[in-house]
Design an enzyme around this catalytic site. Structure first.
Site, short mmCIF file in Angstrom:
data_model
loop_
_atom_site.label_atom_id
_atom_site.label_comp_id
_atom_site.label_asym_id
_atom_site.label_seq_id
_atom_site.Cartn_x
_atom_site.Cartn_y
_atom_site.Cartn_z
N ARG A 40 0.80 -1.23 0.00
CA ARG A 40 0.00 0.00 0.00
C ARG A 40 0.84 1.28 0.00
O ARG A 40 0.32 2.36 -0.27
CB ARG A 40 -0.96 -0.01 1.20
CG ARG A 40 -2.09 -1.01 1.05
CD ARG A 40 -2.79 -1.31 2.37
NE ARG A 40 -2.08 -2.28 3.18
CZ ARG A 40 -2.50 -2.75 4.35
NH1 ARG A 40 -3.63 -2.29 4.86
NH2 ARG A 40 -1.79 -3.64 5.01
N LYS A 47 8.77 -0.78 3.59
CA LYS A 47 8.01 0.12 4.48
C LYS A 47 8.74 0.44 5.77
O LYS A 47 8.80 1.61 6.19
CB LYS A 47 6.65 -0.51 4.79
CG LYS A 47 5.84 0.32 5.76
CD LYS A 47 4.40 -0.09 5.80
CE LYS A 47 4.21 -1.50 6.29
NZ LYS A 47 2.78 -1.84 6.38
N GLN A 97 11.45 -14.97 6.39
CA GLN A 97 10.18 -15.54 5.93
C GLN A 97 10.26 -15.61 4.41
O GLN A 97 10.40 -14.59 3.74
CB GLN A 97 9.02 -14.64 6.38
CG GLN A 97 7.67 -15.25 6.15
CD GLN A 97 6.53 -14.26 6.43
OE1 GLN A 97 6.75 -13.06 6.61
NE2 GLN A 97 5.31 -14.77 6.44
N GLY A 164 -7.92 -4.50 12.52
CA GLY A 164 -8.70 -5.62 13.01
C GLY A 164 -9.57 -5.15 14.17
O GLY A 164 -9.12 -4.37 15.00
N ARG A 324 21.39 21.11 7.82
CA ARG A 324 21.44 19.71 7.39
C ARG A 324 22.45 18.91 8.20
O ARG A 324 23.00 19.40 9.19
CB ARG A 324 21.73 19.67 5.89
CG ARG A 324 20.60 20.30 5.07
CD ARG A 324 21.02 20.53 3.63
NE ARG A 324 21.54 19.32 3.02
CZ ARG A 324 22.31 19.30 1.94
NH1 ARG A 324 22.67 20.44 1.37
NH2 ARG A 324 22.75 18.17 1.45
N ALA A 371 25.08 39.13 4.02
CA ALA A 371 23.92 38.59 3.29
C ALA A 371 24.35 38.03 1.94
O ALA A 371 25.17 38.62 1.25
CB ALA A 371 22.88 39.68 3.11
N ASN A 377 31.28 24.92 -2.84
CA ASN A 377 32.07 23.77 -2.34
C ASN A 377 32.17 22.62 -3.34
O ASN A 377 32.87 21.65 -3.10
CB ASN A 377 31.48 23.25 -1.01
CG ASN A 377 30.03 22.80 -1.16
OD1 ASN A 377 29.33 23.21 -2.08
ND2 ASN A 377 29.60 21.94 -0.26
C1 UD1 Z 1 -2.44 -6.02 11.11
C2 UD1 Z 1 -3.40 -6.89 11.90
C3 UD1 Z 1 -4.61 -6.04 12.30
C4 UD1 Z 1 -4.15 -4.85 13.10
C5 UD1 Z 1 -3.07 -4.05 12.35
C6 UD1 Z 1 -2.46 -3.04 13.30
C7 UD1 Z 1 -3.15 -9.20 11.08
C8 UD1 Z 1 -3.75 -10.24 10.24
N1 UD1 Z 1 -3.82 -8.04 11.10
O1 UD1 Z 1 -3.07 -5.64 9.91
O2 UD1 Z 1 -5.52 -6.80 13.08
O3 UD1 Z 1 -5.26 -4.01 13.39
O4 UD1 Z 1 -2.03 -4.91 11.89
O5 UD1 Z 1 -1.57 -2.17 12.63
O6 UD1 Z 1 -2.13 -9.41 11.70
N2 UD1 Z 1 4.22 -9.08 8.02
C9 UD1 Z 1 5.20 -10.07 7.88
N3 UD1 Z 1 4.91 -11.13 7.06
C10 UD1 Z 1 3.76 -11.28 6.40
C11 UD1 Z 1 2.76 -10.28 6.56
C12 UD1 Z 1 3.04 -9.19 7.37
O7 UD1 Z 1 6.27 -9.98 8.48
O8 UD1 Z 1 3.61 -12.29 5.68
C13 UD1 Z 1 4.51 -7.92 8.89
C14 UD1 Z 1 4.48 -6.60 8.15
O9 UD1 Z 1 5.78 -6.27 7.68
C15 UD1 Z 1 4.01 -5.63 9.23
C16 UD1 Z 1 3.16 -6.51 10.14
O10 UD1 Z 1 3.52 -7.84 9.88
O11 UD1 Z 1 5.09 -5.10 9.97
C17 UD1 Z 1 1.66 -6.30 9.92
O12 UD1 Z 1 1.32 -6.65 8.58
P1 UD1 Z 1 0.32 -5.76 7.72
O13 UD1 Z 1 0.15 -6.42 6.41
O14 UD1 Z 1 0.73 -4.35 7.73
O15 UD1 Z 1 -1.04 -5.96 8.55
P2 UD1 Z 1 -2.29 -5.00 8.65
O16 UD1 Z 1 -3.15 -5.20 7.47
O17 UD1 Z 1 -1.86 -3.63 8.97
CA CA Z 2 0.14 -2.64 9.10
#
Ligand code: UD1
Ligand code: CA
Length: 440
Positions: A40, A47, A97, A164, A324, A371, A377
């Site tokens: 997204r 991210k 993973q 969620g 900076r 001024a 540089n």
């Molecule tokens: C998730 C939660 C949701 C919660 C929200 C809070 C689940 C299914 N849902 O949704 O209930 O409200 O976070 O911010 O957990 N990631 C992995 N491997 C994967 C998928 C994700 O490491 O296969 C990691 C992502 O990098 C991220 C985190 O898990 O840091 C959450 O994943 P993301 O896809 O952002 O979940 P949300 O849809 O935000």
């Molecule tokens: Ca998330």
């Protein structure tokens, strides 16, 4: 927190369990989930490497974890893991993973690095970087004191879209989490959300992860499904609500990244304002992580100060100043309107008040930079340095073509183009600048 199901016997058992919890050894391991693709964000940068106030969001999570002093820390990486692993400290175990098929699978991967560990596992998401230590401490204390099997950090949001939702049964015990994409209209109205943060007994986690199925809209293995699985076994699931829902912000989009940046910036500005720095308009002042500012310094609006800049006491900075990386201002310096500085040290009581670019420069004390002064540089290939001694007076609109050394108490006339070193106490002028006379 939660009214427990059947009163009487169960309550007694739980109180006893609570007392046991207090004397139980509070062993904690942390799994940080950071493998996701960040679809997204629509960005080539993973991210968790997107920055809040000049620093990758994952670094804030790693700091938080360090402050809790857990037994073990595991990071689960996947997408662009080579880039992400560069910011992971050596004492954090990295697991990979292979297929990004959901948070439950990611936790399963993390667990492979926790063989032999017996306590509770704290699960953190790499894209939830605003959490504070006190909030996590509250979650952990609740978990151990009440001997809960799985304790969720929840938050109450006015606009819960995307998160969620926490489902509670008629006794108001947590019984499931429903993801946005799978929620019906009634469930979407629920304002209590899952922050993604939970602490869960390792044994219970391990035994039940394998029961999770990918039967949802996204066809992913959701960690959140473990809650319903535990609840159905009459295991104790409970929640602690974050006092400040802003800490729960999860970053999935560019717009959420901007919101998180604003919140982090407010935190940084607050710390300065509580320590004697005057920020005239905090909403329009951008100071990045790691900057130090002395007391009685005043920062005027529309100033951007990047990472690890050092500013002394009683300085005046801005409006519209851009300091900076690698900039250091000693005490009583003015870096005024429309100034850009980079990799430069400015001595005490020096004035750089209007429209100047100072790069790769060491400026002494009590210097006045007129001024419109520019240190040129960069010759198109390399950067070069400028040295300006104490008590120098640089005339307006001087261009200093580096490398150049300007001796103590020297001066340049307005519009000078300095291409050679200037001896101490010497006035130069013209294009290119020639010696006019020795000064006082
Ligand atoms: C998730 C939660 C949701 C919660 C929200 C809070 C689940 C299914 N849902 O949704 O209930 O409200 O976070 O911010 O957990 N990631 C992995 N491997 C994967 C998928 C994700 O490491 O296969 C990691 C992502 O990098 C991220 C985190 O898990 O840091 C959450 O994943 P993301 O896809 O952002 O979940 P949300 O849809 O935000
Ligand atoms: Ca998330």
């Amino acid at each position: 927190m939660v009214a427990h199901q059947n009163l009487g016997l169960t309550v007694k058992v739980r109180i006893l369990a609570g007392q046991l919890g207090k004397i139980m050894k509070k062993e904690i391991a942390v799994i940080i989930l950071a493998a996701g693709k960040s679809t997204r964000m629509k960005s080539a940068t993973p991210k968790v490497l997107h920055k809040l106030c000049g620093r990758p969001m994952l670094s804030y999570v790693l700091d938080l974890v360090r402050s809790l002093k857990p037994e073990k820390v595991v990071a689960v990486l996947g997408h662009e893991q080579k880039r992400v692993r560069e910011i992971i400290p050596g004492n954090v175990k990295i697991t990979l993973q292979k297929k990004l098929i959901g948070t439950a699978d990611a936790v399963k991967v993390g667990l492979t690095a926790l063989k032999g560990f017996q306590g509770s596992v704290l699960i953190l998401y790499g894209d939830v970087p605003l959490l504070k230590k006190a909030t996590l401490q509250k979650l952990l204390d609740y978990h151990f004191t009440n001997n809960v099997d799985a304790t969720l950090l929840t938050a109450q949001l006015k606009k819960p879209f995307g998160y969620g939702r926490i489902m509670r049964d008629k006794y108001s015990s947590i019984c499931a989490i429903v993801e946005e994409k799978d929620a019906d209209e009634v469930q979407k109205e629920i304002k209590e959300i899952n922050t993604g943060i939970m602490v869960i007994k390792k044994q219970k986690l391990e035994n039940n992860l394998k029961r999770i199925r990918a039967n949802n809209q996204k066809k992913e293995f959701y960690l959140t499904d473990i809650i319903e699985i535990l609840a159905k076994q009459q295991l104790l699931v409970d929640g602690v609500k974050a006092d400040d829902a802003k800490e729960a912000l999860g970053i999935n989009t560019g717009s959420e990244l901007a919101q998180a940046n604003t919140l982090m910036r407010q935190r940084i500005n607050e710390v300065f304002m509580n320590n004697g720095v005057t920020i005239i308009d905090p909403a329009n002042t951008w100071i990045n992580f790691g900057t130090k500012i002395g007391a009685d310094t005043v920062i005027y609006p529309f100033t951007v100060i990047e990472r690890d800049v050092k500013i002394g006491k009683r300085c005046l900075v801005g409006p519209f100043a851009h300091l900076r990386d690698g900039v250091e201002l000693k005490d009583d310096v003015t870096a005024g309107n429309f100034i850009e500085m980079v990799r430069s040290k400015i001595g005490a009581k020096t004035f750089v008040k209007h429209f100047s670019y100072i790069g790769d420069t060491a400026v002494g004390s009590s210097v006045n930079i007129g001024a419109g002064t520019v240190t040129a540089n960069f010759d198109g290939r390399n950067k070069h340095e400028t040295f300006i001694g104490d008590n120098v007076n640089i005339g307006s609109d001087t261009v200093i073509v580096a490398p150049v050394k300007i001796g103590k108490a020297a001066a340049t006339g307005a519009g000078a183009i300095v291409t050679r070193d200037i001896a101490a106490k010497t006035l130069v002028a013209g294009v290119p600048a020639r010696i006019l006379k020795k000064r006082g």
